[in-house]
Design a protein around this motif. Structure first.
Motif, short mmCIF file in Angstrom:
data_model
loop_
_atom_site.label_atom_id
_atom_site.label_comp_id
_atom_site.label_asym_id
_atom_site.label_seq_id
_atom_site.Cartn_x
_atom_site.Cartn_y
_atom_site.Cartn_z
N ILE A 10 3.22 4.91 -13.92
CA ILE A 10 2.47 3.91 -13.16
C ILE A 10 3.41 2.89 -12.51
CG2 ILE A 10 0.79 2.04 -13.35
CD1 ILE A 10 -0.54 3.62 -15.62
N LEU A 11 4.35 2.38 -13.29
CA LEU A 11 5.16 1.25 -12.82
C LEU A 11 6.42 1.67 -12.07
CD1 LEU A 11 4.93 -1.05 -15.98
CD2 LEU A 11 3.52 -1.08 -13.91
N VAL A 12 6.95 2.85 -12.34
CA VAL A 12 8.23 3.25 -11.75
C VAL A 12 8.10 4.46 -10.84
CG1 VAL A 12 10.61 3.94 -12.23
CG2 VAL A 12 9.45 2.31 -13.76
N ILE A 13 7.57 5.56 -11.38
CA ILE A 13 7.58 6.81 -10.62
C ILE A 13 6.64 6.75 -9.42
CG2 ILE A 13 7.06 9.27 -10.74
CD1 ILE A 13 8.08 9.27 -13.58
N THR A 14 5.47 6.12 -9.56
CA THR A 14 4.56 6.01 -8.42
C THR A 14 5.18 5.19 -7.28
OG1 THR A 14 2.60 6.31 -9.80
CG2 THR A 14 2.30 5.22 -7.67
N PRO A 15 5.79 4.00 -7.53
CA PRO A 15 6.48 3.31 -6.42
C PRO A 15 7.61 4.14 -5.81
CG PRO A 15 6.10 1.79 -8.24
CD PRO A 15 5.74 3.16 -8.74
N LEU A 16 8.33 4.90 -6.68
CA LEU A 16 9.39 5.75 -6.13
C LEU A 16 8.80 6.85 -5.24
CD1 LEU A 16 11.80 6.14 -9.19
CD2 LEU A 16 12.17 4.80 -7.11
N ARG A 17 7.60 7.35 -5.63
CA ARG A 17 6.94 8.36 -4.80
C ARG A 17 6.60 7.78 -3.43
NH1 ARG A 17 2.45 9.03 -7.56
NH2 ARG A 17 3.31 10.66 -8.92
N VAL A 18 6.12 6.55 -3.42
CA VAL A 18 5.79 5.90 -2.14
C VAL A 18 7.04 5.73 -1.28
CG1 VAL A 18 4.90 3.79 -1.08
CG2 VAL A 18 3.78 4.74 -3.11
N VAL A 19 8.14 5.29 -1.92
CA VAL A 19 9.40 5.13 -1.18
C VAL A 19 9.87 6.47 -0.63
CG1 VAL A 19 11.84 4.52 -1.42
CG2 VAL A 19 10.10 3.10 -2.50
N PHE A 20 9.76 7.51 -1.42
CA PHE A 20 10.19 8.84 -1.00
C PHE A 20 9.38 9.31 0.22
CE2 PHE A 20 10.35 13.49 -1.30
CZ PHE A 20 11.70 13.71 -1.49
N LEU A 21 8.07 9.11 0.18
CA LEU A 21 7.23 9.52 1.30
C LEU A 21 7.51 8.68 2.55
CD1 LEU A 21 3.82 10.13 -0.53
CD2 LEU A 21 5.43 11.83 0.32
N ILE A 22 7.77 7.40 2.34
CA ILE A 22 8.10 6.53 3.48
C ILE A 22 9.36 7.02 4.17
CG2 ILE A 22 8.89 4.23 4.13
CD1 ILE A 22 6.91 3.09 2.12
#
Length: 360
Positions: free
Chosen positions: A109-121
């Motif tokens: 929730i706190l780390v991998i999901t934000p990293l997923r958003v950064v990766f897609l961006i």
């Protein structure tokens, strides 16, 4: 008609065609860069960031591997962690590896999901940036082509071409008014780094000179390496623009008449000019140094053509503040001592020797 005994061996049109960045043959316009990093470097940087995000996510999952369940086998290897990170960041999510502990789910929730958003961006942003850059480039080229006129086209960006550009810029011509045409991409890259507009392509082809907007040019300088190429370029340029001043350089004296018959207004023989300067320097080193100074614009003495001012009209050439060496009256160039130019007319132009302004 051109005498067949004097005709050099001319290359076939289209025998050499430039290759653009996409691998297609044909000419291509290159505008000066605006200080941003090259597109390949930008894409490479974003790929590196994406890989770093993927590696960081893999390390996080592998560090907390006890909190994950793999349907295939017990335990989680680093390869399994990298696999989970890849399918998670790409939003594929097969579900064969899942977080089961509270800590692993909290990390998702706190780390991998934000990293997923950064990766897609990064991935989507790179695609949009490429499309936007291509659109901006086409828009800049269209705006340049619609606004450019009375410019100078320099065919060949070798030693002769670069010297011609330096002289034009030294006389006050703006960089955006100079277009360089050369079949070598490296030469055009150097021209754009120098702040000039470049066209990669074979200048003997009409389509290449049309991209350089030769029909709207005021001057065309032909500074190719081969005399036969210079003949073809001059013929093509003169066919596209009857009014432009065409100046061509050749290596051999015997090819100068061909250039004149092809439409060149002025033909400069580089080998003969260098030989005459060498001979003069041998007989009189001081005279040779002065001639070299006159040929180097912006240093010491300059040869300048300018209109006669109202104050000078009706006066003798010797009364001008500059040293007048010739007077242009109509289509004739008259020596300053010619009796016809004992009195200057307001419609005359004078060729003078001036001292260059000191560097700021």
């Amino acid at each position: 008609m051109i005498d067949g005994d004097q005709r050099p061996r001319l290359p076939r049109r289209g025998a050499r065609r430039a290759q653009d960045a996409d691998g297609e043959t044909g000419s291509r316009i290159e505008l000066p860069a605006r200080g941003s990093a090259p597109p390949l470097r930008q894409v490479g940087l974003r790929v590196a960031i994406a890989l770093a995000v993927l590696l960081l996510t893999s390390l996080i999952v592998w560090w907390d591997r006890a909190g994950y369940h793999d349907n295939a086998h017990a335990g989680l290897s680093f390869l399994d962690a990298a696999y989970y990170a890849t399918v998670t960041l790409s939003t594929t999510g097969y579900g064969d590896i899942t977080p089961v502990s509270d800590g692993a789910r909290l990390a998702n929730i706190l780390v991998i999901t934000p990293l997923r958003v950064v990766f897609l961006i990064i991935l989507v942003g790179t695609t949009l940036e490429v499309l936007a850059e291509r659109t901006r480039r086409q828009w800049r080229i269209g705006r340049w082509r619609s606004s450019v006129h009375d410019h100078a086209v320099i065919v060949g960006y070798g030693t002769k071409g670069r010297s011609a550009v330096q002289t034009l810029l030294g006389q006050g011509m703006a960089k955006e008014m100079v277009v360089v045409v050369d079949p070598q991409r490296r030469a055009i890259e150097q021209a754009t780094l120098d702040g000039l507009v470049g066209v990669v392509g074979d200048a003997t082809r009409t389509e290449t000179l049309l991209r350089a907007e030769v029909p709207k040019a005021a001057q065309v300088v032909v500074a190719t390496e081969r005399d036969d190429t210079a003949v073809l370029v001059t013929l093509t340029a003169r066919q596209l623009n009857k009014a432009a001043t065409v100046v061509a350089a050749v290596r051999e004296d015997e090819n100068a008449p061909l250039l004149r018959q092809s439409g060149a207004d002025v033909v400069v023989t580089s080998s003969s000019s260098a030989g005459r300067l060498l001979g003069l320097s041998m007989l009189s080193p001081n005279a040779g140094a002065v001639m070299e100074d006159l040929l180097t614009y912006g240093q010491g003495l300059n040869v300048v053509e300018r209109p006669v001012t109202r104050a000078e009209a009706g006066q003798s050439p010797r009364a001008c503040p500059d040293l007048v060496v010739a007077v242009v009256r109509g289509r004739r160039v008259l020596d300053f001592a010619d009796p016809e130019v004992a009195t200057l007319h307001l419609t005359d132009r004078v060729i003078t020797i001036q001292r260059s302004a000191p560097a700021p």
